[in-house]
Design a protein around this motif. Structure first.
Motif, short mmCIF file in Angstrom:
data_model
loop_
_atom_site.label_atom_id
_atom_site.label_comp_id
_atom_site.label_asym_id
_atom_site.label_seq_id
_atom_site.Cartn_x
_atom_site.Cartn_y
_atom_site.Cartn_z
N UNK B 29 0.74 -1.17 0.21
CA UNK B 29 0.05 0.05 -0.08
C UNK B 29 0.85 1.16 0.17
N UNK B 30 2.09 1.06 0.66
CA UNK B 30 3.08 2.31 0.59
C UNK B 30 3.51 3.10 -0.55
N UNK B 31 4.06 1.87 -1.47
CA UNK B 31 4.28 2.61 -2.92
C UNK B 31 3.01 2.70 -3.76
N UNK B 32 1.98 1.91 -3.32
CA UNK B 32 0.67 1.95 -3.96
C UNK B 32 0.13 3.46 -4.20
N UNK B 33 0.23 4.10 -3.05
CA UNK B 33 -0.17 5.61 -2.77
C UNK B 33 0.26 6.46 -4.08
N UNK B 34 1.54 6.33 -4.22
CA UNK B 34 2.41 7.32 -5.11
C UNK B 34 2.24 6.54 -6.48
N UNK B 35 1.86 5.41 -6.73
CA UNK B 35 1.60 4.73 -8.17
C UNK B 35 0.24 5.23 -8.54
N UNK B 36 -0.71 5.02 -7.53
CA UNK B 36 -1.86 5.50 -7.69
C UNK B 36 -2.10 6.96 -8.41
N UNK B 37 -1.40 7.81 -7.61
CA UNK B 37 -1.47 9.25 -7.94
C UNK B 37 -0.72 9.68 -9.15
N UNK B 232 -3.83 -0.98 -4.96
CA UNK B 232 -4.88 0.00 -5.35
C UNK B 232 -5.50 0.29 -4.59
N UNK B 233 -6.38 -0.57 -3.92
CA UNK B 233 -7.60 -0.38 -3.08
C UNK B 233 -7.35 0.66 -1.87
N UNK B 234 -6.31 0.18 -0.81
CA UNK B 234 -6.35 1.13 0.13
C UNK B 234 -5.85 2.55 -0.01
N UNK B 235 -5.12 2.66 -1.11
CA UNK B 235 -4.66 4.23 -1.54
C UNK B 235 -5.76 4.73 -2.04
N UNK B 252 -4.47 4.92 4.33
CA UNK B 252 -4.02 3.73 3.32
C UNK B 252 -3.67 2.59 4.14
N UNK B 253 -2.46 2.96 5.11
CA UNK B 253 -2.09 2.00 5.84
C UNK B 253 -3.24 1.31 6.68
N UNK B 254 -3.85 2.23 7.18
CA UNK B 254 -4.84 1.74 8.39
C UNK B 254 -5.85 0.78 7.54
N UNK B 255 -6.28 1.10 6.26
CA UNK B 255 -7.16 0.20 5.39
C UNK B 255 -6.54 -0.87 5.10
N UNK B 288 -11.30 -8.98 -0.97
CA UNK B 288 -12.60 -8.56 -1.11
C UNK B 288 -12.93 -7.45 -0.11
N UNK B 289 -12.35 -7.52 1.11
CA UNK B 289 -12.49 -6.71 2.21
C UNK B 289 -11.93 -5.43 1.78
N UNK B 290 -10.85 -5.23 1.26
CA UNK B 290 -10.30 -4.08 0.58
C UNK B 290 -11.08 -3.45 -0.49
N UNK B 291 -11.56 -4.25 -1.01
CA UNK B 291 -12.57 -3.84 -2.27
C UNK B 291 -13.95 -3.13 -1.56
#
Lengths: 272, 311
Positions: B29-37, B232-235, B252-255, B288-291
């Motif tokens: 999720x950490x790098x995911x934040x920046x990838x999504x942005x 993708x989902x948490x970010x 995002x980390x919490x999610x 599924x939960x993240x979705x």
């Protein structure tokens, strides 16, 4: 006239006895692939001037600025900023990209974007202290956006976003400002605010180079102009350079003769 | 429920997979934040496909199924894919999504061919394992209660995925914190970042490399479904909660952690609560939960599109 003027200014700028010019471009050719975006452009920006880069779409106006900040692929030529290569004087140059070049849905507030302008000062690890925040607020105030500091940037109008970009550049306290279409698609209040700030910077001794598209306001805002269409067509003081002949050579068939005529009449009427 | 948490079986059977799932989710999720942005979210998908040829080549070179060579092979393959994507994007002037699509499909297909031709298909490298991982099998037989957490001998028997993912998650978190400012500036405005002298290409590549390492480390333990979902989902859900980058990463980390913990618990115990005999796939439930969290954020997040302007 322009060719000799360029040469004279170029020599003047590289004269070891005088202070080097803010920006001297010689023989600049830039290419992203097939057809070059700029071909053999010579340009010398006078100290303390405010220069408009003018030309049709695809003329290489943005590319010229990008070449100066080292982003565009330079095939040939030389670019000197205050007589040095960019890397040595980066702290003295501030760049304002086109507003449309970023995603304004990015999770940042106005103040966060202005604080980015303090990067050279803060470095990657520097702590944002109170004086940094106050400086950022002062720059925001100068562009009339202090009340919006806590707003998410996506909630701003186009003109307000443009002013935030200008405030970020102000935070760099540069001597040379390069702005890509700072007045494109902005409201009248923003246009006034941006022009006032730029004229203020010029009065403080900074040098401004901006891509501009509105021929009608050119003479009011800019003291110098460089007309380009992949090649340099003409450059010099606005009053002498912005002639019907030079505009025709810059825009070719793109700008109908009647349009140029109308602009000339408008200028003539204003000067009377 | 509380009784279960204090039982030795919980520490033995449930604690390690929950921790591993949470660490994998954080690392992705950490790098995911920046990838999504940066609109590069698909790269997680690309990397998890590319891992296959990497693992096969590592097997061919070493001749055995062991973790480290395969991890290295997968990481190298992911980096090769990242370089190829960048190259195709620049040379072919292709839209990033298309460049990723081309590279990961081609490399995955190449991996399948290699697998068939080399005879390594007899080795245990099946598709199901790759998709769902084997979270439920990551148990800690040496434990006999919470006290084992302080018992050096019992700790030595921890599933090796746990320390591995802990190290990877810690490394990625440290790098994100250290390079926060350059990363944020170059993600928001690349040409401006270049104008102030930031090495934007290096930053972009380092981000993809971090994503690759996270994906490979998580992939083996939890499978590619979780990897793709956590990039993708948490970010994306976090973006709908806040307008500040720092807060977005925290959300995002919490999610990610909620998805991992709740997903595992619901998969393991949920069917029992409804009187059903079997547990369901933890990996599937976590994704599924993240979705579901993302869907909830879309419906009620304070900063979803259209809600922001009213504020």
């Amino acid at each position: 006239m322009t060719a000799t003027a360029t040469a004279r200014e170029g020599v003047f700028a590289s004269d070891p006895d005088s202070r080097p010019g803010p920006l001297v471009v010689s023989g600049l050719t830039v290419s992203y692939g097939r057809a070059p975006a700029l071909i053999g452009v010579d340009l010398a920006i006078a100290p303390g001037s405010m220069t408009a880069i003018v030309g049709p779409n695809g003329a290489g106006k943005s590319t010229l600025l990008k070449a100066v900040i080292g982003v565009a692929p330079v095939v040939a030529g030389d670019i000197r900023v205050f007589g040095e290569t960019l890397a040595r004087v980066r702290d003295r140059v501030a760049y304002v990209p086109q507003r449309a070049s970023v995603d304004w849905d990015f999770p940042a507030r106005v103040i966060d974007v202005v604080t980015m302008g303090l990067y050279r000062e803060l470095g990657p690890f520097g702590f944002v202290r109170r004086r940094h925040r106050e400086a950022a607020m002062a720059h925001l105030d100068r562009v009339g956006m202090a009340d919006f500091a806590q707003r998410q940037i996506g909630q701003l109008s186009g003109g307000q976003q443009q002013r935030v970009f200008l405030a970020r550049a102000l935070a760099q306290k540069a001597d040379l400002y390069l702005l890509d279409e700072p007045l494109a698609g902005v409201d009248a209040a923003t246009e006034r605010a941006v022009v006032a700030v730029l004229h203020g910077l010029r009065a403080e001794g900074a040098c401004i180079v901006a891509v501009h598209h509105d021929l009608a306001t050119l003479r009011d805002y800019f003291d110098h102009v460089a007309l380009i269409n992949r090649r340099l067509v003409a450059q010099g003081p606005t009053a002498e350079t912005l002639t019907a002949e030079n505009l025709q050579r810059t825009y070719g068939g793109l700008l109908a003769g009647t349009q140029i005529g109308r602009i000339e009449i408008a200028y003539a009427a204003r000067e009377r | 429920m509380l009784d279960e948490i204090f039982s030795p079986q919980f520490v033995q059977l449930s604690l390690p997979p929950i921790l591993i799932g949470a660490l994998a989710a954080i690392a992705c999720a950490l790098p995911g934040n920046f990838l999504v942005l940066r609109r590069q979210a698909l790269i997680g998908d690309a990397i998890s496909h590319v891992v296959l040829p990497g693992i096969v080549v590592a097997f061919l070179l070493t001749g055995r199924v062991s973790t480290w060579p395969m991890m290295i092979g997968a990481t190298v393959a992911a980096l090769v894919a990242a370089i190829l994507i960048e190259a195709i994007r620049r040379v072919g002037r292709m839209e990033p999504g298309a460049a990723m699509g081309v590279v990961f499909t081609a490399l995955f297909a190449f991996g399948v061919l290699l697998l068939e031709q080399s005879g390594s298909r007899n080795v245990h490298l099946d598709v199901e394992h790759a998709l769902y991982g084997n979270l439920e099998s990551l148990i800690w037989l040496d434990a006999n209660g919470w006290g084992s957490l302080f018992d050096a001998r019992a700790l030595a028997g921890l599933p090796p995925e746990l320390p591995r993912l802990a190290i990877v998650a810690a490394l990625i978190a440290t790098a994100t914190a250290l390079f926060w400012r350059p990363l944020a500036i170059s993600t928001f405005d690349e040409s401006y970042a270049q104008s102030i002298g930031l090495p934007t290409r290096l930053i972009a590549f380092a981000l993809v490399a971090a994503a690759a390492v996270a994906a490979v480390a998580a992939f083996e333990a939890v499978g590619s479904i979780i990897v793709i979902a956590m990039f993708v989902c948490p970010p994306a859900a976090a973006r709908l909660m806040t307008d500040r980058l720092g807060a977005q990463v925290a959300w995002s980390l919490l999610f990610a952690v909620i998805s991992a913990v709740a997903g595992y618990v619901i998969a393991g115990y949920g069917p029992l609560w409804f009187g059903l005999p079997d547990a369901v796939s933890a990996a599937g439930m976590i994704a599924t939960i993240s979705g579901v969290i993302l869907a909830a954020a879309c419906l009620w997040g304070p900063r979803r599109l259209g809600a922001g302007s009213a504020a």
